[in-house]
Design an enzyme around this catalytic site. Structure first.
Site, PDB file in Angstrom:
ATOM      1  N   SER A   1       0.617  -0.935  -0.372  1.00  0.00           N
ATOM      2  CA  SER A   1       0.142  -0.229   0.072  1.00  0.00           C
ATOM      3  C   SER A   1       1.138   0.987  -0.040  1.00  0.00           C
ATOM      4  O   SER A   1       2.105   1.447   0.499  1.00  0.00           O
ATOM      5  CB  SER A   1      -0.472  -0.042   1.710  1.00  0.00           C
TER       6      SER A   1
ATOM      7  N   ASP B   1      -6.928  -4.275   1.418  1.00  0.00           N
ATOM      8  CA  ASP B   1      -8.120  -3.720   0.792  1.00  0.00           C
ATOM      9  C   ASP B   1      -9.164  -3.280   1.442  1.00  0.00           C
ATOM     10  O   ASP B   1      -9.946  -4.130   1.943  1.00  0.00           O
ATOM     11  CB  ASP B   1      -8.734  -4.371  -0.806  1.00  0.00           C
TER      12      ASP B   1
HETATM   13  P1  IMP Z   1      -7.987   1.486  -0.352  1.00  0.00           P
HETATM   14  O1  IMP Z   1      -8.118  -0.018   0.071  1.00  0.00           O
HETATM   15  O2  IMP Z   1      -7.092   1.684  -0.949  1.00  0.00           O
HETATM   16  O3  IMP Z   1      -9.326   1.010  -1.872  1.00  0.00           O
HETATM   17  O4  IMP Z   1      -9.324   2.209   0.062  1.00  0.00           O
HETATM   18  C1  IMP Z   1      -9.693   2.077   1.152  1.00  0.00           C
HETATM   19  C2  IMP Z   1     -10.804   3.210   0.712  1.00  0.00           C
HETATM   20  O5  IMP Z   1     -11.802   3.099   2.079  1.00  0.00           O
HETATM   21  C3  IMP Z   1      -9.984   4.887   1.664  1.00  0.00           C
HETATM   22  O6  IMP Z   1      -8.917   5.039   1.528  1.00  0.00           O
HETATM   23  C4  IMP Z   1     -11.551   5.676   2.872  1.00  0.00           C
HETATM   24  O7  IMP Z   1     -11.428   5.774   1.928  1.00  0.00           O
HETATM   25  C5  IMP Z   1     -12.055   4.079   3.341  1.00  0.00           C
HETATM   26  N1  IMP Z   1     -12.235   3.368   4.903  1.00  0.00           N
HETATM   27  C6  IMP Z   1     -10.871   2.392   4.469  1.00  0.00           C
HETATM   28  N2  IMP Z   1     -10.324   2.740   6.195  1.00  0.00           N
HETATM   29  C7  IMP Z   1     -11.074   3.301   6.657  1.00  0.00           C
HETATM   30  C8  IMP Z   1     -11.102   3.586   7.647  1.00  0.00           C
HETATM   31  O8  IMP Z   1     -10.502   2.762   8.965  1.00  0.00           O
HETATM   32  N3  IMP Z   1     -11.411   5.078   8.241  1.00  0.00           N
HETATM   33  C9  IMP Z   1     -12.343   5.661   7.191  1.00  0.00           C
HETATM   34  N4  IMP Z   1     -12.267   5.252   6.170  1.00  0.00           N
HETATM   35  C10 IMP Z   1     -11.905   4.079   5.462  1.00  0.00           C
END
Ligand code: IMP
Length: 199
Positions: free
Chosen positions: A7, A69
């Site tokens: 990440s 994810d």
């Molecule tokens: P990805 O897993 O990188 O596709 O992004 C996950 C997205 O979900 C993040 O950019 C946040 O917008 C949201 N997200 C995931 N985990 C959290 C958390 O712990 N708090 C708030 N938003 C979250």
């Protein structure tokens, strides 16, 4: 065990590292192993995207990799923003603009139930994959409160605690969060896997 985190989201990395300090895993960043991989999240599920990210970083680093994810699933919005949580409303929005958009879409909705979901994938150089899923149930607040955490935390209300996720300390969040729950499941999965491969 050493593992590279798949990440580049600095706030997520910080959380993953903090939670993993309790485990016997030395976590490395992509930059520390000379790898710079940006994976397009083309999957329809958290599992597919976690797998895409973990496999790409494992292949580039030839080291065990761990990806997360995650996203917010809102019942009254048919599961939105879901796997699109990071891009909800467009690529250029700030975290605050994103949760403000969510509040607009939730105007007039009686059902405020929502959950955060995290799927962690651990990819091994021999092709083996481990998956762990964690969830955290809550409600969408009617306004943003608190400045901790990241993303949708200010509008994710935890009825049992009477606070939003953004009002918790980092330690309090890790105890109940989707990511904390997923990593605790992963720990058991890893222990079973490593015991099995030693025999
Ligand atoms: P990805 O897993 O990188 O596709 O992004 C996950 C997205 O979900 C993040 O950019 C946040 O917008 C949201 N997200 C995931 N985990 C959290 C958390 O712990 N708090 C708030 N938003 C979250």
């Amino acid at each position: 065990m050493k593992a590279v985190l798949a990440s580049k989201n600095q706030k997520k990395l910080k959380e993953l590292r903090e939670i993993l300090t309790d485990f016997d895993i030395t976590v490395l960043l992509q930059s520390e192993v000379g790898v710079d991989v940006d994976v397009e999240e083309t999957g329809d599920t958290f599992e597919e995207n976690a797998k895409l990210k973990a496999e790409a970083v494992r292949d580039a680093s030839r080291t065990i990799s761990i990806s997360d994810d995650s996203g917010l699933v809102v019942e009254a919005l048919d599961g939105e923003p879901g796997v699109y949580s990071a891009r909800y409303g467009g690529e250029d929005l700030t975290d605050t603009e994103r949760w403000q958009l969510l509040l607009e879409k939730m105007q007039g909705k009686e059902n405020r139930s929502a959950k955060f979901v995290s799927v962690i994938c651990c990819a091994f150089p021999n092709g083996d994959l481990l998956f762990a899923r964690g969830e955290c149930l809550g409600e969408i607040a009617t306004q943003g409160t608190g400045d901790g955490g990241f993303g949708y935390d200010p509008v994710f209300y935890l009825p049992d605690l009477g606070k939003t996720m953004a009002q918790l300390t980092a330690e309090e969040k890790h105890k109940i969060s989707h990511r904390g729950n997923a990593l605790r499941v992963l720990k058991t999965e890893l222990e079973n896997y490593l015991n099995g491969t030693k025999q």
